[in-house]
Scaffold this motif. Structure first.
Motif, PDB file in Angstrom:
ATOM      1  N   ASP A   1       0.830  -1.208   0.000  1.00  0.00           N
ATOM      2  CA  ASP A   1       0.000   0.000   0.000  1.00  0.00           C
ATOM      3  C   ASP A   1       0.865   1.258   0.000  1.00  0.00           C
ATOM      4  O   ASP A   1       0.542   2.241  -0.684  1.00  0.00           O
ATOM      5  N   LEU A   2       1.962   1.240   0.774  1.00  0.00           N
ATOM      6  CA  LEU A   2       2.835   2.410   0.840  1.00  0.00           C
ATOM      7  C   LEU A   2       3.517   2.645  -0.505  1.00  0.00           C
ATOM      8  O   LEU A   2       3.598   3.787  -0.976  1.00  0.00           O
ATOM      9  N   VAL A   3       3.992   1.577  -1.127  1.00  0.00           N
ATOM     10  CA  VAL A   3       4.617   1.711  -2.449  1.00  0.00           C
ATOM     11  C   VAL A   3       3.624   2.299  -3.446  1.00  0.00           C
ATOM     12  O   VAL A   3       3.953   3.227  -4.214  1.00  0.00           O
ATOM     13  N   ALA A   4       2.397   1.794  -3.419  1.00  0.00           N
ATOM     14  CA  ALA A   4       1.370   2.295  -4.342  1.00  0.00           C
ATOM     15  C   ALA A   4       1.057   3.762  -4.076  1.00  0.00           C
ATOM     16  O   ALA A   4       0.859   4.554  -5.010  1.00  0.00           O
ATOM     17  N   LYS A   5       1.014   4.135  -2.801  1.00  0.00           N
ATOM     18  CA  LYS A   5       0.697   5.523  -2.446  1.00  0.00           C
ATOM     19  C   LYS A   5       1.814   6.463  -2.863  1.00  0.00           C
ATOM     20  O   LYS A   5       1.566   7.591  -3.320  1.00  0.00           O
ATOM     21  N   ILE A   6       3.048   6.026  -2.695  1.00  0.00           N
ATOM     22  CA  ILE A   6       4.185   6.844  -3.125  1.00  0.00           C
ATOM     23  C   ILE A   6       4.095   7.114  -4.628  1.00  0.00           C
ATOM     24  O   ILE A   6       4.286   8.247  -5.085  1.00  0.00           O
TER      25      ILE A   6
END
Length: 303
Positions: free
Chosen positions: A229-234
């Motif tokens: 999720d963090l990778v996608a949000k970045i």
């Protein structure tokens, strides 16, 4: 942590509590020089505040050394000895020093504890109050009052030191504001090792995208789903970098940055989230560390 505190409680009965004090953060507890007020300060930030406001009239023993994680600190017998011999203990507060109350009790401390967070408008469960210079002004004012009560004869000197330092904090805040005014709002996106910069984010109107450690505490870990999720949000937000912190390992941040296709800002440019730099360096003071943080963030996000 609990085991360490139990050890201290047992050790307290056997320790001979000699006078202590130190003017540099690396020194062990020892005898406070004659005529100086013996003060124990918990964190590097609080210790720097005490040294600045107290000046040459205080002998400061700093418990947590630079680049040591305060969230998972385990007190030592030397800490117990220093606290037992001090006249004043100054803490950050807001639950950052979970170990302190039992350590104070074990040390037989008979002085005053100054909670430097009193009067600060708090974010929920967030102890990183010093990252807003306006909060730092409240903290040093609380410290000045504590020093003056413990040593009334030098109250005027402490007040003078406070006035001079408060002006420097005002200038820091003004410089930070001016630096961020040059960065478009859409580029002010922040990803760090852990959620330590909430007060800074609020003050200078940044967007906190996320953290490698999904918590205010450094003991938490990202699950596989949270990592994705963090990778996608970045990627979705156009975040330009992940900023590591001086007191935390950079390995996980580097792995996430590789997946997200962004750079990692670390090494000598690592942010000071929970700590200050080494004594004798510009980042070894609160003002120097905060100036470093802003310069690093602005350079990476505004380029």
């Amino acid at each position: 942590m609990k085991a360490a505190i139990r050890y201290l409680l047992a050790a307290g009965a056997a320790l001979s509590l000699a006078a202590c004090g130190s003017t540099t953060p690396g020194d062990e507890a020892g005898a406070a020089p004659a005529g100086k007020l013996a003060v124990v300060a918990t964190t590097p930030e609080v210790a720097d505040f005490v040294r600045t406001v107290g000046g040459t009239d205080v002998a400061v023993t700093q418990i947590i050394k630079p680049n040591v994680d305060p969230h998972d600190y385990e007190p030592t017998p030397a800490d117990l000895q220093a606290i037992g011999a001090a006249k004043l203990v100054v803490k950050n507060g807001v639950g950052l020093e979970e170990w302190l109350d039992q350590t104070i009790e074990s040390a037989g401390f008979g002085g005053t504890v100054v909670d430097s967070s009193q009067g600060v408008k708090l974010r929920k469960d967030d102890p990183h109050i010093w990252h807003d210079p306006r909060n730092a002004k409240i903290m040093v004012t609380n410290i000045q009052k504590g020093l003056a009560a413990a040593d009334p004869g030098r109250a005027g000197t402490f007040a003078k030191n406070l006035t001079a330092y408060s002006a420097q904090l005002d200038q820091l805040d003004a410089d930070n504001t001016a630096a961020w005014a040059k960065i478009p709002a859409g580029q002010r996106k922040l990803v760090t090792n852990h959620d330590a910069f909430g007060y800074y984010v609020d003050r200078y109107q940044l967007e906190f995208v996320g953290s490698v450690i999904p918590s205010l505490d450094t003991s938490a870990e990202l699950s596989a789903g949270q990592l994705g999720d963090l990778v996608a949000k970045i990627k979705a937000t156009g975040t330009r970098a992940i900023f590591t912190e001086s007191s935390l390992p950079a390995k996980s941040a580097e792995a996430i940055a590789a997946q997200a296709g962004v750079k990692v800002v670390g090494g000598e440019d690592a942010l000071y989230g929970d700590s200050l730099g080494e004594p004798g360096t510009p980042q070894g003071t609160y003002l120097g560390a905060e100036k470093h943080n802003t310069a690093t963030l602005v350079a990476a996000l505004g380029g």
